[in-house]
Scaffold this active site. Structure first.
Site, PDB file in Angstrom:
ATOM      1  CB  SER A   1       3.706 -43.266   4.310  1.00 38.81           C
ATOM      2  OG  SER A   1       4.724 -43.186   3.339  1.00 38.81           O
TER       3      SER A   1
HETATM    4  N1  SAH Z   1       4.721 -41.348  -0.782  1.00 40.11           N
HETATM    5  C1  SAH Z   1       4.239 -42.674  -1.067  1.00 40.11           C
HETATM    6  C2  SAH Z   1       4.932 -43.764  -0.276  1.00 40.11           C
HETATM    7  C3  SAH Z   1       6.368 -43.839  -0.519  1.00 40.11           C
HETATM    8  S1  SAH Z   1       7.067 -45.457  -0.601  1.00 40.11           S
HETATM    9  C4  SAH Z   1       2.750 -42.800  -0.851  1.00 40.11           C
HETATM   10  O1  SAH Z   1       2.122 -41.835  -0.379  1.00 40.11           O
HETATM   11  O2  SAH Z   1       2.204 -43.844  -1.170  1.00 40.11           O
HETATM   12  C5  SAH Z   1       8.585 -44.905  -1.333  1.00 40.11           C
HETATM   13  C6  SAH Z   1       8.518 -44.789  -2.823  1.00 40.11           C
HETATM   14  O3  SAH Z   1       9.727 -44.191  -3.246  1.00 40.11           O
HETATM   15  C7  SAH Z   1       8.443 -46.127  -3.544  1.00 40.11           C
HETATM   16  O4  SAH Z   1       7.357 -46.145  -4.417  1.00 40.11           O
HETATM   17  C8  SAH Z   1       9.761 -46.222  -4.280  1.00 40.11           C
HETATM   18  O5  SAH Z   1       9.680 -46.884  -5.520  1.00 40.11           O
HETATM   19  C9  SAH Z   1      10.104 -44.765  -4.463  1.00 40.11           C
HETATM   20  N2  SAH Z   1      11.515 -44.467  -4.697  1.00 40.11           N
HETATM   21  C10 SAH Z   1      12.608 -45.060  -4.156  1.00 40.11           C
HETATM   22  N3  SAH Z   1      13.728 -44.499  -4.622  1.00 40.11           N
HETATM   23  C11 SAH Z   1      13.341 -43.514  -5.492  1.00 40.11           C
HETATM   24  C12 SAH Z   1      14.042 -42.588  -6.303  1.00 40.11           C
HETATM   25  N4  SAH Z   1      15.371 -42.519  -6.343  1.00 40.11           N
HETATM   26  N5  SAH Z   1      13.315 -41.733  -7.057  1.00 40.11           N
HETATM   27  C13 SAH Z   1      11.966 -41.780  -7.054  1.00 40.11           C
HETATM   28  N6  SAH Z   1      11.251 -42.632  -6.313  1.00 40.11           N
HETATM   29  C14 SAH Z   1      11.925 -43.490  -5.528  1.00 40.11           C
END
Ligand code: SAH
Length: 211
Positions: A60
């Site tokens: 992010s």
């Molecule tokens: N917080 C992260 C960025 C988030 S990107 C950072 O600091 O880098 C969003 C992430 O959520 C992705 O890696 C994606 O694979 C994950 N994601 C999406 N749906 C999800 C779910 N149901 N459970 C867990 N992770 C999920």
């Protein structure tokens, strides 16, 4: 590229973007973001922008990380936080500077493993991370004083509301997947959840199941 001056510029940018909580600014300053992206991206790690982390996912934008962290902390001290969507592990690492115990779940095994390796290398010991479908939360350690969802959905899964402690907070991007969402903050009061809108954000989708 990772000089003190480059990092300080990012902190100034966050301040201009409305992040006033010095604890949050210090936490961002303390976490080496270049270690949460591929080497090819490292030169851009202190720009205020989201960057690709593989598997179609992104780390992010720092302003969004800081804004969500500030919102989570604003109601009082937190003992435990659950993050949904570990991704690179960066947001969890920022939270770990501020909260005694951080839990984080990621549905993509490869990303979860990579993030755990980063926590180990950086000797961050107060994060527990696992591969799981975050739509179900992490019931075993619930309730949490804070829950932070870092992937977008048109509604917050009920299991996540259920795992917020009394007086606790949940922050999540809510809105159309593939479009622009609203960053919403829900505070748990005796009578139910109070909702506040913190502005527009764009996140990758919350998907169900493992990968
Ligand atoms: N917080 C992260 C960025 C988030 S990107 C950072 O600091 O880098 C969003 C992430 O959520 C992705 O890696 C994606 O694979 C994950 N994601 C999406 N749906 C999800 C779910 N149901 N459970 C867990 N992770 C999920």
């Amino acid at each position: 590229m990772t000089s003190a001056r480059t990092r300080q510029r990012l902190i100034e940018r966050l301040r201009q973007g409305g992040v006033s909580d010095q604890r949050v600014l210090d936490a961002v300053a303390a976490v080496p973001r270049h270690q949460f992206v591929d080497e090819a991206m490292a030169s851009r790690a202190y720009e205020d922008t989201a960057l690709p982390i593989g598997r179609g996912q992104t780390i992010s934008q720092p302003l969004v990380v800081a804004t969500m962290t500030q919102a989570l902390l604003a109601d009082g001290p937190l003992e435990t936080v659950l993050e949904i969507g570990t991704g690179s592990g960066y947001q969890a690492a920022v939270l770990a500077q501020l909260v005694p115990q951080v839990f984080t779940v990621e549905r993509i095994d490869e990303l979860s493993r990579q993030a755990r390796r980063r926590f180990r290398n950086l000797k961050i010991r107060n994060i527990r991370a696992k591969q799981a479908d975050g739509g179900e939360g992490w019931a075993q350690n619930a309730p949490y004083d804070g829950v932070m969802v870092t992937a977008a959905a048109d509604h917050v899964p009920q299991a996540l509301f259920d795992q917020v402690a009394p007086g606790g907070v949940l922050v999540a991007p809510v809105g159309p997947v593939g479009g622009v969402q609203r960053l919403l903050k829900f505070s748990r009061r005796a009578a139910g959840f109070r909702q506040r809108d913190l502005g527009a954000v764009v996140f990758v989708p919350l998907l169900s199941g493992l990968d």
